[in-house]
Design a protein around this motif. Sequence first.
Motif, short mmCIF file in Angstrom:
data_model
loop_
_atom_site.label_atom_id
_atom_site.label_comp_id
_atom_site.label_asym_id
_atom_site.label_seq_id
_atom_site.Cartn_x
_atom_site.Cartn_y
_atom_site.Cartn_z
N ALA A 1 8.63 51.89 36.75
CA ALA A 1 7.43 52.49 37.36
C ALA A 1 7.56 52.58 38.88
O ALA A 1 8.24 51.76 39.50
N HIS A 2 6.91 53.58 39.45
CA HIS A 2 6.81 53.72 40.91
C HIS A 2 5.38 53.32 41.27
O HIS A 2 4.44 54.07 40.98
N LEU A 3 5.23 52.15 41.87
CA LEU A 3 3.89 51.59 42.07
C LEU A 3 3.47 51.59 43.53
O LEU A 3 4.23 51.17 44.41
N LEU A 4 2.23 52.02 43.77
CA LEU A 4 1.64 51.93 45.11
C LEU A 4 0.68 50.75 45.11
O LEU A 4 -0.18 50.65 44.23
N MET B 1 1.88 41.27 36.20
CA MET B 1 2.29 42.34 35.29
C MET B 1 3.12 43.43 35.99
O MET B 1 3.89 44.14 35.35
N ILE B 2 2.98 43.55 37.31
CA ILE B 2 3.74 44.60 38.00
C ILE B 2 5.24 44.40 37.84
O ILE B 2 6.00 45.34 37.88
N ARG C 1 10.04 51.28 41.69
CA ARG C 1 9.84 51.21 43.15
C ARG C 1 8.49 50.60 43.43
O ARG C 1 7.48 51.02 42.84
N LEU C 2 8.49 49.62 44.34
CA LEU C 2 7.22 49.03 44.77
C LEU C 2 6.97 49.46 46.20
O LEU C 2 7.77 49.17 47.10
N SER D 1 1.98 55.51 40.43
CA SER D 1 0.72 54.98 39.89
C SER D 1 0.22 53.83 40.77
O SER D 1 0.98 53.26 41.55
N LEU D 2 -1.07 53.53 40.60
CA LEU D 2 -1.73 52.54 41.46
C LEU D 2 -1.72 51.15 40.83
O LEU D 2 -1.94 51.03 39.63
#
Length: 184
Positions: free
Chosen positions: A91-94, A82-83, A5-6, A32-33
Amino acid sequence: MSAGRLIAVVGPSGVGKDTVMEALCRAEPRLSLVRRMITRPEEAGGERFNGIDEETFRMMERAGEFALSWGAHGLFYGVPRMIEADLARGAHLLVNLSRGVLGEARSRFPDLEILTLTASRAVLEERLIARGRESWAGVASRLDRPQPIPPEGAVLIDNSGPLDKTVRMALEQLYPVSSTRLSS
Ligand SMILES: Nc1ncnc2c1ncn2[C@@H]1O[C@H](COP(=O)(O)OP(=O)(O)OP(=O)(O)O)[C@@H](O)[C@H]1O
Ligand SMILES: O=P(O)(O)OC[C@H]1O[C@H](OP(=O)(O)O)[C@H](O)[C@@H]1O
């Protein structure tokens, strides 16, 4: 492996994007950031970012090393490519994005989720001054920047109040089932 998730966190300068993102990561281990590349000296403080000079930024941009990039406040910002691999791994990225780059972000990441933080101008002013990262002129130009209307489909969260309240409201939106379980 479930899909990644972005989650873009957007809103005016000083509204608390970086603060809220860090608090969300502390409260929810799945999050994660994303660490941005910014043409700002790292000693400036605030969020953890990689400070690079403008020439390096241009070179990286030309080499396709950014998933997204934009300019604001006389600075350039890049989100590392890289995201894409991180998202593919689930990954769940903020990520802290400019509202100006959301259109491009949505076409590149169709499942992009958007959290818009809001606060009154008086609150923004007080926070920018208290943060002390910019000069008076820098604070004034951030406050005077035209504010775009919130993007369609974004979750709006008021961050005028205490941080824990904002975190609770954001988690209720982002993880409806688990946050209900946590608060019961
Ligand atoms: N809910 C809150 N209550 C009180 N202070 C807050 C709250 N949220 C953020 N702050 C404070 O407001 C200031 C600005 O926060 P922050 O740097 O996270 O904003 P930002 O939106 O990321 O700004 P910018 O876009 O300029 O980087 C910081 O000093 C932070 O500690
Ligand atoms: O106002 P808009 O375009 O939405 O946001 C512009 C930029 O301003 C902030 O940067 P900084 O961390 O304060 O330098 C945001 O992080 C974003 O990158």
